[in-house]
Design a protein around this motif. Sequence first.
Motif, PDB file in Angstrom:
ATOM      1  N   MET A 207       0.620  -0.897  -0.102  1.00  8.79           N
ATOM      2  CA  MET A 207      -0.004  -0.062   0.061  1.00  8.79           C
ATOM      3  C   MET A 207       0.897   1.142   0.183  1.00  8.79           C
ATOM      4  O   MET A 207       0.933   2.299  -0.751  1.00  8.79           O
ATOM      5  CB  MET A 207      -0.922   0.224   1.014  1.00  8.79           C
ATOM      6  N   ALA A 208       2.043   0.743   0.848  1.00 12.98           N
ATOM      7  CA  ALA A 208       2.847   2.163   0.535  1.00 12.98           C
ATOM      8  C   ALA A 208       3.953   2.181  -0.697  1.00 12.98           C
ATOM      9  O   ALA A 208       3.591   3.547  -1.246  1.00 12.98           O
ATOM     10  CB  ALA A 208       3.663   1.967   0.989  1.00 12.98           C
TER      11      ALA A 208
ATOM     12  N   LEU B 100      -3.079  -7.997  -5.412  1.00 13.61           N
ATOM     13  CA  LEU B 100      -2.644  -9.353  -4.557  1.00 13.61           C
ATOM     14  C   LEU B 100      -1.633 -10.761  -5.750  1.00 13.61           C
ATOM     15  O   LEU B 100      -0.251 -10.993  -4.678  1.00 13.61           O
ATOM     16  CB  LEU B 100      -3.469  -9.930  -3.683  1.00 13.61           C
ATOM     17  N   ILE B 101      -1.642 -10.738  -6.325  1.00 13.86           N
ATOM     18  CA  ILE B 101      -1.090 -11.858  -7.263  1.00 13.86           C
ATOM     19  C   ILE B 101       0.104 -11.042  -7.585  1.00 13.86           C
ATOM     20  O   ILE B 101       1.245 -11.824  -7.383  1.00 13.86           O
ATOM     21  CB  ILE B 101      -1.237 -12.673  -8.588  1.00 13.86           C
ATOM     22  N   VAL B 102       0.499 -10.006  -7.573  1.00 13.35           N
ATOM     23  CA  VAL B 102       1.372  -9.157  -8.137  1.00 13.35           C
ATOM     24  C   VAL B 102       2.322  -9.432  -6.952  1.00 13.35           C
ATOM     25  O   VAL B 102       3.231  -9.274  -7.455  1.00 13.35           O
ATOM     26  CB  VAL B 102       0.542  -8.245  -8.836  1.00 13.35           C
ATOM     27  N   CYS B 103       1.846  -8.253  -5.871  1.00 11.01           N
ATOM     28  CA  CYS B 103       2.233  -7.903  -4.908  1.00 11.01           C
ATOM     29  C   CYS B 103       2.376  -9.562  -4.405  1.00 11.01           C
ATOM     30  O   CYS B 103       4.309  -9.905  -3.674  1.00 11.01           O
ATOM     31  CB  CYS B 103       1.243  -8.285  -3.935  1.00 11.01           C
ATOM     32  N   PHE B 104       2.660 -10.981  -4.314  1.00  8.38           N
ATOM     33  CA  PHE B 104       2.815 -11.575  -3.880  1.00  8.38           C
ATOM     34  C   PHE B 104       3.658 -12.643  -4.404  1.00  8.38           C
ATOM     35  O   PHE B 104       5.337 -12.854  -3.977  1.00  8.38           O
ATOM     36  CB  PHE B 104       2.147 -13.278  -2.658  1.00  8.38           C
ATOM     37  N   ALA B 105       3.705 -12.560  -6.043  1.00  6.80           N
ATOM     38  CA  ALA B 105       4.873 -12.845  -6.566  1.00  6.80           C
ATOM     39  C   ALA B 105       5.939 -11.935  -6.952  1.00  6.80           C
ATOM     40  O   ALA B 105       7.051 -12.551  -6.422  1.00  6.80           O
ATOM     41  CB  ALA B 105       3.705 -12.941  -8.164  1.00  6.80           C
TER      42      ALA B 105
ATOM     43  N   ARG C 248     -10.226  -0.795  -1.606  1.00 11.22           N
ATOM     44  CA  ARG C 248     -10.926  -2.096  -1.076  1.00 11.22           C
ATOM     45  C   ARG C 248      -9.544  -3.007  -0.162  1.00 11.22           C
ATOM     46  O   ARG C 248     -10.700  -4.096   0.315  1.00 11.22           O
ATOM     47  CB  ARG C 248     -10.862  -3.550  -2.793  1.00 11.22           C
ATOM     48  N   LEU C 249      -8.132  -2.314  -0.464  1.00  9.92           N
ATOM     49  CA  LEU C 249      -7.718  -3.905  -0.206  1.00  9.92           C
ATOM     50  C   LEU C 249      -7.229  -2.780   1.655  1.00  9.92           C
ATOM     51  O   LEU C 249      -7.551  -3.707   2.447  1.00  9.92           O
ATOM     52  CB  LEU C 249      -6.194  -3.992  -0.671  1.00  9.92           C
ATOM     53  N   GLU C 250      -7.386  -1.990   1.933  1.00  4.66           N
ATOM     54  CA  GLU C 250      -7.194  -1.481   3.107  1.00  4.66           C
ATOM     55  C   GLU C 250      -7.799  -1.757   3.947  1.00  4.66           C
ATOM     56  O   GLU C 250      -7.328  -2.225   5.316  1.00  4.66           O
ATOM     57  CB  GLU C 250      -7.170   0.407   2.858  1.00  4.66           C
TER      58      GLU C 250
ATOM     59  N   TYR D  42      -5.848  -3.753   7.524  1.00  5.63           N
ATOM     60  CA  TYR D  42      -5.643  -2.878   8.003  1.00  5.63           C
ATOM     61  C   TYR D  42      -7.043  -3.508   9.765  1.00  5.63           C
ATOM     62  O   TYR D  42      -6.603  -3.457  10.325  1.00  5.63           O
ATOM     63  CB  TYR D  42      -6.173  -1.572   8.267  1.00  5.63           C
ATOM     64  N   SER D  43      -7.485  -4.617   9.176  1.00  2.00           N
ATOM     65  CA  SER D  43      -8.829  -4.588   9.503  1.00  2.00           C
ATOM     66  C   SER D  43      -8.226  -5.949  10.924  1.00  2.00           C
ATOM     67  O   SER D  43      -8.289  -6.486  11.835  1.00  2.00           O
ATOM     68  CB  SER D  43     -10.125  -5.878   9.771  1.00  2.00           C
TER      69      SER D  43
END
Length: 390
Positions: A67-68, A219-224, A259-261, A265-266
Motif C-alpha cells: 500500500m505504501a 495481490l497475485i502481483v504483490c505476493f509473486a 478495497r484492500l486497505e 488494517y482490520s
Amino acid sequence: MEIMLYLAIILLATKLLGDLFVRLGQPAVLGKLLAGILIGPAVLGWIHPNEFISIFSEIGVLLLMFMAGLETDLEQLRKNWKSAFAVAVGGIILPFIGGYGAASVFGLSNNQGLFLGLLLCATSVSISVQTLKEMDRLNTKEGTTILGAAVVDDVIVVVLLAVMMSLLGTGHDISLGLLIGKKLLFFVVAIVVGWLAVPWFLKLFAPLRVTEAVISGALIVCFALSYFADLMGVAAIIGAFAAGIAVSQTPFKHDVEDRLEPVAYSIFVPVFFVSIGLNITFEGAANQLLFMGVITVVAVLTKLLGGGLGAKLTGFNGRSSLAIGSGMISRGEVALIIAATGLESGLLQQKYFTSVVIVVILTTLITPPLLKMFFSGEKKRGNQASKENG
C-alpha cells in the motif's frame, strides 16, 4: 480454536491502545507496538510467538509495504534518488563505525564487532511508513526520500552481510558477482514486469466474472514479486513495495487501494504490529542493561545523524534532515533476520542475542514519536512562514 482467541485479543488490544495513544498525542502505531509487549511473554503472557502469528504478520508487513507503493509518487521518487542514496550511505557508515566502537568497549572480538556494526546498518521502514501515513506525510519529498533510501540500504546491507560471512569464514563460499547479479536481476525484472506485464495482466484479469477479481489480481502481483525478491536475496518487503508502485501506474490504483486497505488494517497489519512486541522477553536482561542502553543510544543517534547528514548534504533543511534520519532508525525485521544469521554463524554470542533483539525493538518503538516530533515541527515552521509571507 485458539487462533480465534488470539485474533480477538490482538484486535482488541491494538485498537484500544492505538486509540489511547492518539488521544495522548502520539501515533497510533506506537500503541499497537506496545500492545504486543503487553499481551506477549514480557508482561501478561496471553499470546506467544507461533507459526500462525508469523504467517499473518508476514502477510501484514507485505500488505503494508504494498500500500505504501500504491501511494508513492513515482515522479517524486525519481527526483529524490540522489538524496535517497546519500541518506542510505550516511545511515550505513555512521552506524557501522558506532556499532564496531561500542562492541570494542564491551570487549567483543574484532569479528563480533564488525558484525554488530553491520547489524546496526539495517533499516526497516515499515513502521515509519505507517506513521507517515497517519500524519499524511508519506507522499512528501521527505517521505519518498525515506522510502528510496530504505531500498538502497537493504541492497547494500545484504551485499555487505554476504561479503562478511564469506571473508570471516563463517559460511559457504559466496560469489560476490553472483550476489550482486541476483540483486540487479531483481530490479531489472521488477521494472520490466511493472512497466509491461502488470498493466497487461490486470487488464486481462479484471473482467473475470468472479468476486473481487481486481483485488485478487493485485495481490497475485504483490505476493509473486515479494517471493521473487526473497529468492534473489532482496527483502520481500522491497518486492511488495515495487508491486505497489507497478499497480499504482494502472487505472485500477484507486479501486485496489480503497478495497484492500480495510482488509489489511482490520486483521493482517495489527498482527504484524503485535508480532514485534512478542519477541521481547526480559529473561536475563537485567545483566545486560548497560550493554542494551549503550547500543540503543548508538543505534538511534548514528542513524539519525548519518541519514540526516545525507539529507542535509543534498539540499534538505535541518528539521527535514532530522525527520528523514528519524525515519531510518527502526531496524525491524531486517535486523532480526541478520541477528539470527549471526547467532547461527557464531558472530553474535548467545548471551547478547536477547539484548540485541530488545535493542532492535526499542529502535522500532522510538521511531514513531521522533517522526511525529520532527514532522510536526516542520509543519509548524511551514505554517509560520506562510503567515509571514501572507
